[in-house]
Enzyme design. Structure first.
Site, PDB file in Angstrom:
ATOM      1  N   HIS A 126     -24.952   6.529  -5.312  1.00 59.24           N
ATOM      2  CA  HIS A 126     -25.805   5.110  -4.969  1.00 59.24           C
ATOM      3  C   HIS A 126     -27.487   6.076  -5.433  1.00 59.24           C
ATOM      4  O   HIS A 126     -27.588   6.779  -5.387  1.00 59.24           O
ATOM      5  CB  HIS A 126     -25.835   5.629  -2.991  1.00 59.24           C
ATOM      6  CG  HIS A 126     -26.933   4.772  -2.358  1.00 59.24           C
ATOM      7  ND1 HIS A 126     -28.085   5.113  -2.667  1.00 59.24           N
ATOM      8  CD2 HIS A 126     -26.795   3.983  -2.166  1.00 59.24           C
ATOM      9  CE1 HIS A 126     -29.702   3.671  -1.922  1.00 59.24           C
ATOM     10  NE2 HIS A 126     -27.868   3.322  -1.183  1.00 59.24           N
ATOM     11  N   ASP A 203     -22.450  13.728   0.361  1.00 60.48           N
ATOM     12  CA  ASP A 203     -23.505  11.637   0.520  1.00 60.48           C
ATOM     13  C   ASP A 203     -22.008  12.182   1.310  1.00 60.48           C
ATOM     14  O   ASP A 203     -21.946  11.580   1.450  1.00 60.48           O
ATOM     15  CB  ASP A 203     -23.457  11.535  -0.996  1.00 60.48           C
ATOM     16  CG  ASP A 203     -24.160  10.212   0.117  1.00 60.48           C
ATOM     17  OD1 ASP A 203     -23.968   9.881   0.947  1.00 60.48           O
ATOM     18  OD2 ASP A 203     -25.006   9.332  -1.114  1.00 60.48           O
ATOM     19  N   GLN A 206     -21.199   7.122   3.612  1.00 62.65           N
ATOM     20  CA  GLN A 206     -19.684   5.918   3.672  1.00 62.65           C
ATOM     21  C   GLN A 206     -18.393   6.335   4.485  1.00 62.65           C
ATOM     22  O   GLN A 206     -17.755   6.114   4.302  1.00 62.65           O
ATOM     23  CB  GLN A 206     -19.516   5.699   2.745  1.00 62.65           C
ATOM     24  CG  GLN A 206     -20.640   4.828   2.394  1.00 62.65           C
ATOM     25  CD  GLN A 206     -21.506   3.252   2.766  1.00 62.65           C
ATOM     26  OE1 GLN A 206     -20.366   2.886   3.702  1.00 62.65           O
ATOM     27  NE2 GLN A 206     -22.071   2.751   2.076  1.00 62.65           N
ATOM     28  N   LYS A 229     -24.965   3.432   9.712  1.00 66.90           N
ATOM     29  CA  LYS A 229     -24.132   3.311   9.328  1.00 66.90           C
ATOM     30  C   LYS A 229     -22.196   3.892   9.947  1.00 66.90           C
ATOM     31  O   LYS A 229     -21.123   3.740   9.853  1.00 66.90           O
ATOM     32  CB  LYS A 229     -23.943   3.674   7.891  1.00 66.90           C
ATOM     33  CG  LYS A 229     -25.094   3.316   6.862  1.00 66.90           C
ATOM     34  CD  LYS A 229     -24.405   3.487   5.610  1.00 66.90           C
ATOM     35  CE  LYS A 229     -25.602   3.765   4.604  1.00 66.90           C
ATOM     36  NZ  LYS A 229     -26.014   1.862   4.223  1.00 66.90           N
ATOM     37  N   CYS A 367     -26.926  -0.688  -4.514  1.00 67.41           N
ATOM     38  CA  CYS A 367     -28.542  -0.050  -4.854  1.00 67.41           C
ATOM     39  C   CYS A 367     -27.225   1.489  -6.109  1.00 67.41           C
ATOM     40  O   CYS A 367     -27.239   2.715  -5.860  1.00 67.41           O
ATOM     41  CB  CYS A 367     -28.318   1.154  -3.513  1.00 67.41           C
ATOM     42  SG  CYS A 367     -29.243   0.576  -3.226  1.00 67.41           S
TER      43      CYS A 367
END
Ligand code: PLP
Length: 409
Positions: A126, A203, A206, A229, A367
């Site tokens: 991203h 990261d 997700q 999220k 993104c």
């Protein structure tokens, strides 16, 4: 809830008031969960309860409301810490994944990365996990090295090993790709980085809503994620860091809360986690995020994952039956993201026609412009599922997609 039980989705959907509405005369089908998730009543109620009963600034308050608010905010930190097997000093509230990455780049990165060093990311990141490292490399005269991916959307591990060397100071990688859903082999990535003495930022934007993450078992040095999220509020997220790393890092922003003492002769900084939390924090955000984690625990991450995998497999099988559709991202390990192209139709046009039928998907580069460049495309259509979605919704989506293809074809 016990693990490995089939979820009662009808009853779970009652927890999410937003799902029960019509859009353009059709029942809303929300398949944009990778962009942001919907919020259960527990989260909405926790936020309104804060404003209705005990709105107050936190820490150092002698009065009743301040004590209630402080307790609720710190309880949330404890809930999140226990959930990922961290200690509370390692849980820094930030605005989201983007801020978590920028914080580490501006503190740990500035402290440790020198001219001639390198930082490794992947081709699939991203923008939030590209630009902060690019900026750091520019400032320091370091190099950003990029792990290539194969045609199915998986990292090529051998290439990663070739890029890693003694000058690698940091590896930053998404656990799960937002654009393609690929789950990366993060354990292997972390192990190899550590063998070379590099630290690893995961990261988790997700991943935190799909997988039970244990930071000790994973052995990541940093983990960032966004509340919105993971069924929580916007504007709040978490940076986890190993305590000894956070302790040695300089502060990020200066101001209230992050200080111990201030004088014109010099300022001393507060202990963890407050050292990285300058200014009045997003109090109701933290409280709402705590409620979101308790909600996920109640449903059970294993049950969430199982339901989403069921949806992914069902949708993948069915969409492959449409000759006009090409899937982008067919990795063997994926989370519930379906990225696809429809012949030469622009993804945005598909998105608009689906919206007319009450269906929310995302279209565009997600993104991830370098990833789109890798596949030589401008963008994709992306349907992303959460555990409150159903196979019936997938059927309606595919029928609507076929109607859209007919109209545009
Ligand atoms: N990383 C990944 C993999 C994401 O999917 C996102 C958001 O889509 C981000 C980072 C940035 O998250 P936020 O905008 O919440 O900071």
């Amino acid at each position: 809830m016990a693990s490995n039980v089939a979820l009662d989705i009808t009853s779970i959907r009652k927890d999410f008031p937003i799902l029960h509405q019509q859009v353009n005369g059709k029942p809303l089908i929300y398949f944009d969960n990778a962009a942001t998730s919907q919020k259960p009543n527990e989260v909405i109620d926790a936020i309104s309860d804060y404003y209705n009963r005990y709105n107050s600034n936190i820490h150092r308050g002698a009065h009743h409301l301040a004590q209630l608010a402080t307790e609720a905010y710190e309880d949330a930190r404890q809930t999140i810490a226990s959930h990922i097997n961290a200690n509370v000093r390692e849980i820094n509230f930030v605005r989201g994944t983007t801020e978590a990455i920028n914080l580490v780049a501006s503190t740990y990165g500035r402290q440790h990365v020198k001219a001639g060093d390198n930082i490794i990311i992947s081709e699939m990141e991203h923008h939030s996990n590209i630009v902060p490292w690019q900026m750091l490399c520019e400032q320091k005269g370091a190099t950003l090295r990029v792990i290539p991916i194969n045609d199915t959307g998986e990292i090529i591990l051998e290439k990663y090993l070739e890029l890693l060397d003694e000058k690698t100071k940091l590896v930053s990688i998404a656990y799960i790709s937002n654009a393609l859903g690929t789950e990366h082999p993060v354990r292997e990535i972390i192990r190899h980085a550590h063998n070379k003495g590099a630290v690893v930022f995961i990261d988790g934007a997700q991943a935190i809503q799909h997988k039970q993450i244990d930071v000790r078992e994973l052995d990541c040095d940093f983990l960032g994620f966004s509340g919105h999220k993971a069924f929580g509020p916007t504007g709040i997220g978490v940076l986890y860091g190993k305590e000894q790393l956070l302790t040695a890092m300089p502060p990020y922003m200066g101001g209230g809360e992050m200080i111990k003492t201030v004088s014109f002769k010099g300022t001393t900084y507060n202990d963890l986690p407050y050292k990285f939390e300058a200014g009045t924090p997003h109090i109701e955000g933290g409280i709402g995020l705590g409620a979101a984690f308790r909600y996920m625990q109640k449903i059970g991450l294993e049950n969430i994952d199982a339901q989403e995998q069921k949806l992914l497999q069902y949708a993948t099988k069915k969409i492959k039956e449409l000759p006009e559709v090409t899937l982008v991202g067919t990795a063997s390990k994926k989370s519930s993201v379906l990225s696809f192209l429809v012949k030469d139709i622009h993804p945005y046009d598909i998105g608009v026609l689906l919206n007319e039928q009450g269906i929310a998907i995302r279209t565009g580069h997600h993104c991830c412009q370098p990833l789109m460049e890798r596949f030589n495309i401008e963008g994709t259509c992306r349907a992303s599922f959460a555990f409150y979605n159903t196979t019936e919704e997938i059927d309606l989506f595919l029928a609507a997609l076929q109607r859209a293809i007919k109209m545009l074809g």
